[in-house]
Design a protein around this motif. Sequence first.
Motif, PDB file in Angstrom:
ATOM      1  N   ALA A 176       0.836  -1.213   0.000  1.00 52.11           N
ATOM      2  CA  ALA A 176       0.000   0.000   0.000  1.00 52.11           C
ATOM      3  C   ALA A 176       0.859   1.247   0.000  1.00 52.11           C
ATOM      4  O   ALA A 176       0.565   2.231  -0.699  1.00 52.11           O
ATOM      5  N   ASN A 177       1.927   1.226   0.765  1.00 52.05           N
ATOM      6  CA  ASN A 177       2.830   2.368   0.821  1.00 52.05           C
ATOM      7  C   ASN A 177       3.519   2.590  -0.521  1.00 52.05           C
ATOM      8  O   ASN A 177       3.659   3.725  -0.992  1.00 52.05           O
ATOM      9  N   LEU A 178       3.923   1.512  -1.159  1.00 49.31           N
ATOM     10  CA  LEU A 178       4.585   1.603  -2.468  1.00 49.31           C
ATOM     11  C   LEU A 178       3.627   2.130  -3.537  1.00 49.31           C
ATOM     12  O   LEU A 178       3.984   3.002  -4.330  1.00 49.31           O
ATOM     13  N   THR A 179       2.401   1.594  -3.558  1.00 53.23           N
ATOM     14  CA  THR A 179       1.430   2.051  -4.558  1.00 53.23           C
ATOM     15  C   THR A 179       1.039   3.500  -4.310  1.00 53.23           C
ATOM     16  O   THR A 179       0.797   4.267  -5.244  1.00 53.23           O
ATOM     17  N   SER A 215      -3.423  -3.542 -15.074  1.00 49.19           N
ATOM     18  CA  SER A 215      -3.618  -2.520 -16.106  1.00 49.19           C
ATOM     19  C   SER A 215      -3.978  -1.162 -15.507  1.00 49.19           C
ATOM     20  O   SER A 215      -3.895  -0.131 -16.177  1.00 49.19           O
ATOM     21  N   ASN A 216      -4.383  -1.164 -14.225  1.00 50.29           N
ATOM     22  CA  ASN A 216      -4.778   0.081 -13.560  1.00 50.29           C
ATOM     23  C   ASN A 216      -3.644   0.753 -12.795  1.00 50.29           C
ATOM     24  O   ASN A 216      -3.810   1.869 -12.296  1.00 50.29           O
ATOM     25  N   ILE A 217      -2.497   0.070 -12.663  1.00 50.95           N
ATOM     26  CA  ILE A 217      -1.427   0.577 -11.818  1.00 50.95           C
ATOM     27  C   ILE A 217      -0.994   1.979 -12.229  1.00 50.95           C
ATOM     28  O   ILE A 217      -0.905   2.891 -11.409  1.00 50.95           O
ATOM     29  N   ASP A 218      -0.706   2.155 -13.518  1.00 52.20           N
ATOM     30  CA  ASP A 218      -0.117   3.405 -13.976  1.00 52.20           C
ATOM     31  C   ASP A 218      -1.119   4.547 -14.122  1.00 52.20           C
ATOM     32  O   ASP A 218      -0.726   5.683 -14.394  1.00 52.20           O
ATOM     33  N   VAL A 219      -2.413   4.243 -13.955  1.00 53.95           N
ATOM     34  CA  VAL A 219      -3.431   5.295 -14.114  1.00 53.95           C
ATOM     35  C   VAL A 219      -4.143   5.598 -12.789  1.00 53.95           C
ATOM     36  O   VAL A 219      -5.197   6.225 -12.780  1.00 53.95           O
ATOM     37  N   ASN A 220      -3.571   5.076 -11.682  1.00 54.12           N
ATOM     38  CA  ASN A 220      -4.038   5.446 -10.343  1.00 54.12           C
ATOM     39  C   ASN A 220      -5.499   5.065 -10.090  1.00 54.12           C
ATOM     40  O   ASN A 220      -6.281   5.857  -9.547  1.00 54.12           O
ATOM     41  N   ILE A 221      -5.858   3.854 -10.505  1.00 51.14           N
ATOM     42  CA  ILE A 221      -7.191   3.304 -10.237  1.00 51.14           C
ATOM     43  C   ILE A 221      -7.027   2.105  -9.307  1.00 51.14           C
ATOM     44  O   ILE A 221      -5.986   1.446  -9.315  1.00 51.14           O
ATOM     45  N   SER A 222      -8.027   1.800  -8.530  1.00 54.33           N
ATOM     46  CA  SER A 222      -7.942   0.794  -7.474  1.00 54.33           C
ATOM     47  C   SER A 222      -7.397  -0.543  -7.963  1.00 54.33           C
ATOM     48  O   SER A 222      -7.825  -1.086  -8.990  1.00 54.33           O
ATOM     49  N   ILE A 223      -6.452  -1.088  -7.207  1.00 56.12           N
ATOM     50  CA  ILE A 223      -5.867  -2.400  -7.451  1.00 56.12           C
ATOM     51  C   ILE A 223      -5.838  -3.147  -6.121  1.00 56.12           C
ATOM     52  O   ILE A 223      -6.266  -2.607  -5.100  1.00 56.12           O
ATOM     53  N   GLY A 224      -5.338  -4.371  -6.112  1.00 62.30           N
ATOM     54  CA  GLY A 224      -5.354  -5.093  -4.845  1.00 62.30           C
ATOM     55  C   GLY A 224      -4.482  -6.332  -4.834  1.00 62.30           C
ATOM     56  O   GLY A 224      -3.869  -6.701  -5.839  1.00 62.30           O
ATOM     57  N   THR A 225      -4.428  -6.977  -3.682  1.00 67.78           N
ATOM     58  CA  THR A 225      -3.720  -8.234  -3.472  1.00 67.78           C
ATOM     59  C   THR A 225      -4.728  -9.279  -3.016  1.00 67.78           C
ATOM     60  O   THR A 225      -5.572  -8.988  -2.156  1.00 67.78           O
ATOM     61  N   ILE A 226      -4.665 -10.486  -3.580  1.00 64.83           N
ATOM     62  CA  ILE A 226      -5.562 -11.575  -3.209  1.00 64.83           C
ATOM     63  C   ILE A 226      -4.735 -12.701  -2.596  1.00 64.83           C
ATOM     64  O   ILE A 226      -3.658 -13.020  -3.106  1.00 64.83           O
ATOM     65  N   GLY A 285      -7.143   1.630  -2.517  1.00 59.25           N
ATOM     66  CA  GLY A 285      -7.979   2.650  -3.132  1.00 59.25           C
ATOM     67  C   GLY A 285      -7.907   3.933  -2.330  1.00 59.25           C
ATOM     68  O   GLY A 285      -6.887   4.210  -1.698  1.00 59.25           O
ATOM     69  N   PRO A 286      -8.963   4.744  -2.313  1.00 61.75           N
ATOM     70  CA  PRO A 286      -8.966   5.952  -1.476  1.00 61.75           C
ATOM     71  C   PRO A 286      -8.651   5.629  -0.019  1.00 61.75           C
ATOM     72  O   PRO A 286      -7.991   6.384   0.670  1.00 61.75           O
ATOM     73  N   GLN A 287      -9.172   4.469   0.444  1.00 60.90           N
ATOM     74  CA  GLN A 287      -8.713   3.902   1.708  1.00 60.90           C
ATOM     75  C   GLN A 287      -8.092   2.545   1.392  1.00 60.90           C
ATOM     76  O   GLN A 287      -8.466   1.903   0.413  1.00 60.90           O
ATOM     77  N   THR A 288      -7.138   2.131   2.210  1.00 56.08           N
ATOM     78  CA  THR A 288      -6.584   0.792   2.073  1.00 56.08           C
ATOM     79  C   THR A 288      -7.342  -0.122   3.021  1.00 56.08           C
ATOM     80  O   THR A 288      -7.414   0.139   4.221  1.00 56.08           O
ATOM     81  N   GLN A 289      -7.941  -1.173   2.470  1.00 55.78           N
ATOM     82  CA  GLN A 289      -8.761  -2.061   3.283  1.00 55.78           C
ATOM     83  C   GLN A 289      -8.308  -3.514   3.123  1.00 55.78           C
ATOM     84  O   GLN A 289      -7.831  -3.920   2.058  1.00 55.78           O
ATOM     85  N   LEU A 290      -8.482  -4.265   4.205  1.00 55.88           N
ATOM     86  CA  LEU A 290      -8.180  -5.693   4.225  1.00 55.88           C
ATOM     87  C   LEU A 290      -9.476  -6.424   4.522  1.00 55.88           C
ATOM     88  O   LEU A 290     -10.090  -6.202   5.574  1.00 55.88           O
ATOM     89  N   VAL A 291      -9.903  -7.282   3.603  1.00 55.51           N
ATOM     90  CA  VAL A 291     -11.163  -8.008   3.735  1.00 55.51           C
ATOM     91  C   VAL A 291     -10.846  -9.503   3.691  1.00 55.51           C
ATOM     92  O   VAL A 291     -10.122  -9.950   2.799  1.00 55.51           O
ATOM     93  N   PHE A 292     -11.369 -10.262   4.646  1.00 52.50           N
ATOM     94  CA  PHE A 292     -11.055 -11.690   4.634  1.00 52.50           C
ATOM     95  C   PHE A 292     -12.095 -12.492   5.403  1.00 52.50           C
ATOM     96  O   PHE A 292     -12.962 -11.945   6.089  1.00 52.50           O
ATOM     97  N   THR A 293     -11.974 -13.814   5.282  1.00 49.75           N
ATOM     98  CA  THR A 293     -12.792 -14.737   6.042  1.00 49.75           C
ATOM     99  C   THR A 293     -11.911 -15.856   6.575  1.00 49.75           C
ATOM    100  O   THR A 293     -10.961 -16.277   5.905  1.00 49.75           O
ATOM    101  N   VAL A 294     -12.230 -16.314   7.775  1.00 54.85           N
ATOM    102  CA  VAL A 294     -11.578 -17.504   8.318  1.00 54.85           C
ATOM    103  C   VAL A 294     -12.617 -18.616   8.478  1.00 54.85           C
ATOM    104  O   VAL A 294     -12.438 -19.547   9.246  1.00 54.85           O
ATOM    105  N   GLY A 295     -13.711 -18.469   7.724  1.00 55.14           N
ATOM    106  CA  GLY A 295     -14.730 -19.502   7.687  1.00 55.14           C
ATOM    107  C   GLY A 295     -15.957 -19.233   8.524  1.00 55.14           C
ATOM    108  O   GLY A 295     -16.853 -20.082   8.618  1.00 55.14           O
ATOM    109  N   ASN A 296     -16.046 -18.056   9.125  1.00 56.19           N
ATOM    110  CA  ASN A 296     -17.246 -17.728   9.915  1.00 56.19           C
ATOM    111  C   ASN A 296     -17.711 -16.306   9.622  1.00 56.19           C
ATOM    112  O   ASN A 296     -17.957 -15.520  10.516  1.00 56.19           O
TER     113      ASN A 296
END
Length: 336
Positions: free
Chosen positions: A40-43, A120-131, A168-179
């Motif tokens: 997030a800091n790098l992007t 494809s969005n990296i260089d145009v400053n549009i939301s990207i992410g890590t999965i 994105g405008p905020q950096t968010q972490l979304v996940f599930t551990v099965g519940n």
Amino acid sequence: MKTRKTLFQYLVEQQRNESKLAPEVRLIIESVARACRTIANLTGKGDLNDVLGETSQENVQGEVQKKLDVISNDVLLEANVWGGHLLAMASEEMEDIHKIPEKYPKGEYLLLFDPLDGSSNIDVNISIGTIFSIVKADSKKLENPKISKDIFYNTGRQQVAAGYALYGPQTQLVFTVGNGVVAFTLDTELGSWILTKENIQIPEDTKEFAINMSNMRHWDEPVQNYINDCLAGTTGPRGKDFNMRWVASMVAEVHRILQRGGIFMYPWDKRNPEKPGKLRLLYEANPMSLIIEQAGGLAVDTVNPILDIEPKDLHQRVSVVLGSKNEVETFKSYFK
């Protein structure tokens, strides 16, 4: 002043909850979260860090790698290689698996990731992410001293955790551990992930779809028929007007669906008829499908649940249709 729950606090509580979350999985998620904070800091700095633009390399899919693709991949490897909880890692950007070196202790878990989705969005400053996806290795395969690719060939149902980070405008972490599905927002001043949403549920109905319309002439007839009926609006068989969205970043598309519903489609098309789809089963489709199902939605390969697919290749591709439960069921009906 209201006390906000941190990622560490949440994971410890989950671990204590009848020991449903293994301590090793908790520590892996924490390592991934630290890596995502670095990415997030790098992007966020972009050109200030000279991380934009392409490299001269191609990944295993024959796609030219962006600088940030390679850097993000290295960040995730370095953050997770030494912890002692993993047996091996696999990435969309690497042709082969990454075994834990002999100098580090090894665990029973596998980590799979797409280091930077939506390149494809990296260089145009549009939301990207890590999965990312975490799986416990098959105990029978662990008996083999030679670790090979097939140790990663597990169905999506075997995931013990899955998630994504959205830059994105905020950096968010979304996940599930099965519940259920939870969302954390990065407090950049404190450097902490703060819980901001719990028990996320996708609305069952929607008037919004996401698909790359420029490929319409290449789709299967049922997909064309479904889209045509959506476009017909209130005067068509669906009896309602639809809006279309397309960000070209699966993380951004799924995140929007989690917040307000919708359906995301990346189906097979005639340009590469030998390939069942575009998106990668292990690094994109499986983790996102687990999140969608945990939030009350559906995820299919046009007809069958994605989480039931038996992988046969490390970089296997698949068609993906996911989102609001009732809308995905309607989409499936066009294939009957």
